[in-house]
Design a protein around this motif. Structure first.
Motif, PDB file in Angstrom:
ATOM      1  N   CYS A   1      -5.274  -0.099   1.695  1.00 48.09           N
ATOM      2  CA  CYS A   1      -4.302  -0.399   2.744  1.00 48.09           C
ATOM      3  C   CYS A   1      -3.155   0.619   2.722  1.00 48.09           C
TER       4      CYS A   1
ATOM      5  N   CYS B   1       0.354  -1.506   1.876  1.00 53.98           N
ATOM      6  CA  CYS B   1       0.718  -2.008   0.542  1.00 53.98           C
ATOM      7  C   CYS B   1      -0.065  -1.373  -0.601  1.00 53.98           C
TER       8      CYS B   1
ATOM      9  N   CYS C   1      -5.475  -6.217   6.401  1.00 54.70           N
ATOM     10  CA  CYS C   1      -5.187  -6.404   4.978  1.00 54.70           C
ATOM     11  C   CYS C   1      -4.750  -7.861   4.745  1.00 54.70           C
TER      12      CYS C   1
ATOM     13  N   HIS D   1      -3.317  -8.982   2.227  1.00 55.24           N
ATOM     14  CA  HIS D   1      -2.125  -8.983   1.380  1.00 55.24           C
ATOM     15  C   HIS D   1      -0.842  -8.823   2.187  1.00 55.24           C
ATOM     16  N   CYS D   2      -0.888  -7.929   3.225  1.00 51.26           N
ATOM     17  CA  CYS D   2       0.334  -7.687   3.988  1.00 51.26           C
ATOM     18  C   CYS D   2       0.137  -7.800   5.516  1.00 51.26           C
TER      19      CYS D   2
HETATM   20 ZN   LIG Z   1      -1.754  -4.309   2.783  1.00 48.15          ZN
END
Ligand SMILES: [Zn+2]
Length: 130
Positions: free
Chosen positions: A107, A110, A121, A123-124
Motif C-alpha cells: 500500500c 501505509c 487497503c 488497513h487504511c
Molecule cells: Zn494502507
C-alpha cells in the motif's frame, strides 16, 4: 508405584514397545504429522475463520515423507500406498503460498502488504495501485 512402573516398563520394554532406530523414526513421523492438526486448529481459532497456515503444509510434507520412509523400511504395501503420493498436493500448496506471498501489493498509503486480489487497503482504506 509398582502399578505405574508396570505400565511404563512392560516385558523389559518402555511402554511395551520394542524400540529401534526405525521405531523412533516412525514415531517422530507420527508426532510431526499429528502436530499439524494443532497448528491448523490454533490458526483457525486465532482468526475465527478456517485457515490453513503454511506451517501445516510443511508439517504434512515432513511427517508424510518420514512415514513413507518408515513404511518402505517395513515393506508394508498398504502403508506405503497411504503415503506414496500425499507429498504432491503438499508441495503444490507450498508453491502457491510462495507465489501468493510474492504477488502481495504494498500500500502506497501505509506500507502494509495486501493480498493480490485486494482493491483497497484494509488497513487504511487507500485504493491499491495495480
Ligand atoms: Zn494502507
Amino acid at each position: 508405584m509398582e502399578f505405574i512402573n508396570h505400565l511404563v516398563w512392560h516385558d523389559g520394554k518402555l511402554l511395551g514397545i520394542d524400540w529401534s532406530v526405525w521405531k523412533i523414526i516412525g514415531w517422530l513421523g507420527n508426532a510431526v504429522f499429528f502436530s499439524r492438526f494443532f497448528v491448523q486448529w490454533y490458526a483457525t481459532e486465532k482468526k475465527k475463520q478456517v485457515v490453513v497456515p503454511q506451517a501445516f503444509w510443511w508439517l504434512s510434507l515432513i511427517g508424510s515423507v518420514t512415514l513413507l520412509s518408515y513404511s518402505l523400511h517395513q515393506q508394508d504395501s498398504v502403508f506405503i500406498f497411504a503415503y506414496a503420493f500425499t507429498w504432491i498436493p503438499y508441495i503444490r500448496n507450498l508453491m502457491i503460498h510462495r507465489q501468493n506471498k510474492a504477488a502481495r501489493i504494498v500500500c502506497a498509503g501505509c506500507g502494509q502488504k495486501n493480498p493480490p486480489q485486494a482493491n483497497y487497503c484494509p488497513h487504511c482504506g487507500e485504493k491499491l495501485a495495480k
